[in-house]
Design an enzyme around this catalytic site. Sequence first.
Site, short mmCIF file in Angstrom:
data_model
loop_
_atom_site.label_atom_id
_atom_site.label_comp_id
_atom_site.label_asym_id
_atom_site.label_seq_id
_atom_site.Cartn_x
_atom_site.Cartn_y
_atom_site.Cartn_z
N ASP A 104 2.03 19.21 4.47
CA ASP A 104 1.45 19.93 3.31
C ASP A 104 1.29 18.92 2.08
O ASP A 104 2.51 18.39 1.83
CB ASP A 104 2.35 21.07 2.93
CG ASP A 104 1.39 22.16 2.56
OD1 ASP A 104 0.46 21.83 1.57
OD2 ASP A 104 1.73 23.24 2.76
N ASP A 205 -2.71 20.97 -0.87
CA ASP A 205 -2.88 22.11 -1.78
C ASP A 205 -3.63 22.43 -2.82
O ASP A 205 -3.98 21.39 -3.50
CB ASP A 205 -1.20 22.20 -2.50
CG ASP A 205 -0.91 23.37 -2.87
OD1 ASP A 205 -0.57 24.29 -2.09
OD2 ASP A 205 -0.49 23.36 -4.13
N GLU A 264 -7.03 23.26 0.71
CA GLU A 264 -6.89 24.52 0.20
C GLU A 264 -7.70 24.69 -1.12
O GLU A 264 -7.55 23.90 -2.13
CB GLU A 264 -5.49 25.03 -0.10
CG GLU A 264 -5.44 26.53 -0.29
CD GLU A 264 -4.23 26.75 -1.53
OE1 GLU A 264 -3.83 27.96 -1.35
OE2 GLU A 264 -3.93 25.88 -2.14
N HIS A 337 1.34 31.87 3.89
CA HIS A 337 2.51 32.04 3.10
C HIS A 337 2.24 32.80 1.61
O HIS A 337 3.24 33.17 0.91
CB HIS A 337 3.32 30.91 2.98
CG HIS A 337 2.68 29.83 2.21
ND1 HIS A 337 1.70 29.36 2.26
CD2 HIS A 337 3.00 29.21 0.81
CE1 HIS A 337 0.95 28.47 1.73
NE2 HIS A 337 1.90 28.38 0.52
N ASP A 338 0.98 32.91 1.51
CA ASP A 338 0.55 33.49 -0.06
C ASP A 338 -0.18 34.74 0.35
O ASP A 338 -0.30 35.46 -0.88
CB ASP A 338 -0.71 32.50 -0.65
CG ASP A 338 0.02 31.31 -1.03
OD1 ASP A 338 1.38 31.04 -1.33
OD2 ASP A 338 -0.72 30.20 -0.98
O1 TEU Z 1 -1.61 28.34 -3.76
C1 TEU Z 1 -2.90 28.26 -4.60
C2 TEU Z 1 -3.30 29.47 -5.09
O2 TEU Z 1 -4.02 29.75 -5.80
C3 TEU Z 1 -2.76 30.95 -4.39
O3 TEU Z 1 -3.21 31.05 -3.32
C4 TEU Z 1 -1.36 31.24 -4.91
O4 TEU Z 1 -0.62 31.76 -3.77
C5 TEU Z 1 -1.40 32.11 -6.00
O5 TEU Z 1 -0.95 33.37 -5.51
C6 TEU Z 1 -2.65 32.34 -6.82
O6 TEU Z 1 -2.65 33.79 -7.52
C7 TEU Z 1 -1.08 27.38 -3.30
C8 TEU Z 1 0.19 27.37 -2.25
O7 TEU Z 1 -0.29 27.80 -1.05
C9 TEU Z 1 1.18 28.24 -3.06
O8 TEU Z 1 2.28 28.69 -2.14
C10 TEU Z 1 1.49 27.41 -4.41
O9 TEU Z 1 2.38 28.29 -5.20
C11 TEU Z 1 0.47 27.14 -5.31
O10 TEU Z 1 -0.57 26.51 -4.53
C12 TEU Z 1 1.16 26.02 -6.13
O11 TEU Z 1 1.32 24.80 -5.42
#
Ligand code: TEU
Length: 568
Positions: A104, A205, A264, A337-338
């Site tokens: 990542d 990311d 992403e 994970h989000d």
């Molecule tokens: O996530 C980016 C993101 O915009 C969303 O998916 C995030 O989970 C958030 O809930 C938006 O409301 C990435 C990573 O996957 C996430 O785990 C990190 O917290 C974020 O970037 C910051 O690095």
Amino acid sequence: MTVGGGRDTAWWQSAVVYQIYPRSFADSNGDGVGDLRGVIGRLDYLRTLGIDVIWLSPVYRSPQVDNGYDISDYRDIDPLFGTLPEFDALLARVHELGMKLVMDLVVNHTSDEHPWFVESRSSRDSATRDWYIWRDARDGAEPNNWGSLFSGSAWEWDQTTGQYYLHLFDRKQPDLNWQNPQVRKAVQDTMIWWLDRGVDGFRMDVINFISKADGLPDAPAAPEQRFVVAFENFADGPHVHEYLAEMTRAVFGGRDGEFITVGEMPGVTPQQARLYTDPTRGELNMVFQFEHVSVDHGPAGKFDYRGLDLVALKKALHRWQVELADTGWNSLYWNNHDQPRVVSRFGDDDPDYWAASAKALATILHGMRGTPFVYQGEELGMTNFPFRTPQDHRDLEAVNFHRSVLETGGDEAAALAGLAKISRDNARTPMQWDAGPNAGFSTGEPWLAVNPNHTWLNAAAQIDSAGSVFAHYQALIRLRHDLPVLVDGDFTPLMEDDPQIWAYTRSTSTAELLIIANCGRDPRTVDIGREWIDAEMLLGLADAPATLTSASLDLAGWDARIYMRPVR
Ligand code: TEU
């Protein structure tokens, strides 16, 4: 019009990726947090599942305010997870087992404890001052009205040097200034360092956030809105394609091997995604788009939960299938994970329907054109956690959101209901290995509560059981490897406005697949057309006939099938 079929495909187009969130996967030392040795101990499980690539969420040194998405050293492993020699051992074992490992890469921002930022904030003329985005106050307040994705302003006042710095996420995650060529070089060097160590690529990311609009202008806002998440001012910004092409040239140019890159990209449009993933442009292999995981968000944001509109969900995913048919490539995901668990979100987590709905949703996703991603526990049909109180949540996004609702006099009960349904911690509860204490995840107290349903929903109960969700994922992964039409066949949606049936075909000049699922409890009979008589069932209920004898198909609740017929 028919496109595709028989095109040359790259190895990653017939691969299936499995995401490990190390903190919640397997704990080898009993401290309640998963670690690298834990992952090593479970690699045979992944081999059995049949996946090709592992994406490891961040294990770098980090203060862990965002569970590792706040990095303070890109070239070391956080002691919470292990050591560099343990990482090397993991990588070697992954390769021995014939799999690949993707890191990542979190480089839109660093931790505020990264030496680059510590130096940057030390004085206005420090060597790395310009590596971050510093601005003067405007009329004694924030430089613009941008809001953080984690609530509140995107600017933090720094007392020492009397300026604000930008953080699109938490204030402990300052944004890097990609306009500075030294920053871009430092990121490229980091990537090269990991590739030289043997890793097979990167998941990047929020990589479409790295180029901010020139002049950092205010975003359009309603009068009562103090801060807005200004996607139009930082997503897919003016130089992002240039930066990514430069990165790919510098990092992968002239390097032998098989690599995979995925960016992403919250808010990305299909038009932009075509540019990012057009192979002739040399940027990325694929992107994670967010349209289908936003269909249940309300006007006030992700925790303003609106329930599922199946037709909207179908159309969102279909749009991406169609728009990237000729140029570019899709990633396919329900979970990471989000995101909350897909069975609880778009399926039916009632114990009577849980398994069937998990399998149906898997069939629909894995039938599409693109590279499927499986998030740990998804292959078991893991569900959301029964969150109730504010104290149940660990994730800083949830904690910050709850605090901001209280501060602004919002509706706390509604906020807690939205959090229970959508919060990221739903995905982060420990992996359910068996029915024993702590689901076999750890001998210590897990950092986040284990889902009480681990007594019946766990890997041990499913691995050797025909008909399990796990066996279904195994079968889907095998089909992806064996059937060229699944990799590259054209996509044609069917019955798009039906609120319960999800169906489409995939076809090449020699074979056609019908992928069909009943996304509800009530049985349905569907007329699928006489051309499907005699088609062979590749996947479906054990007691369904092996070939179709009629043009009308009876589907039980959450029944999903894949049929194949030769094209003459
Ligand atoms: O996530 C980016 C993101 O915009 C969303 O998916 C995030 O989970 C958030 O809930 C938006 O409301 C990435 C990573 O996957 C996430 O785990 C990190 O917290 C974020 O970037 C910051 O690095």
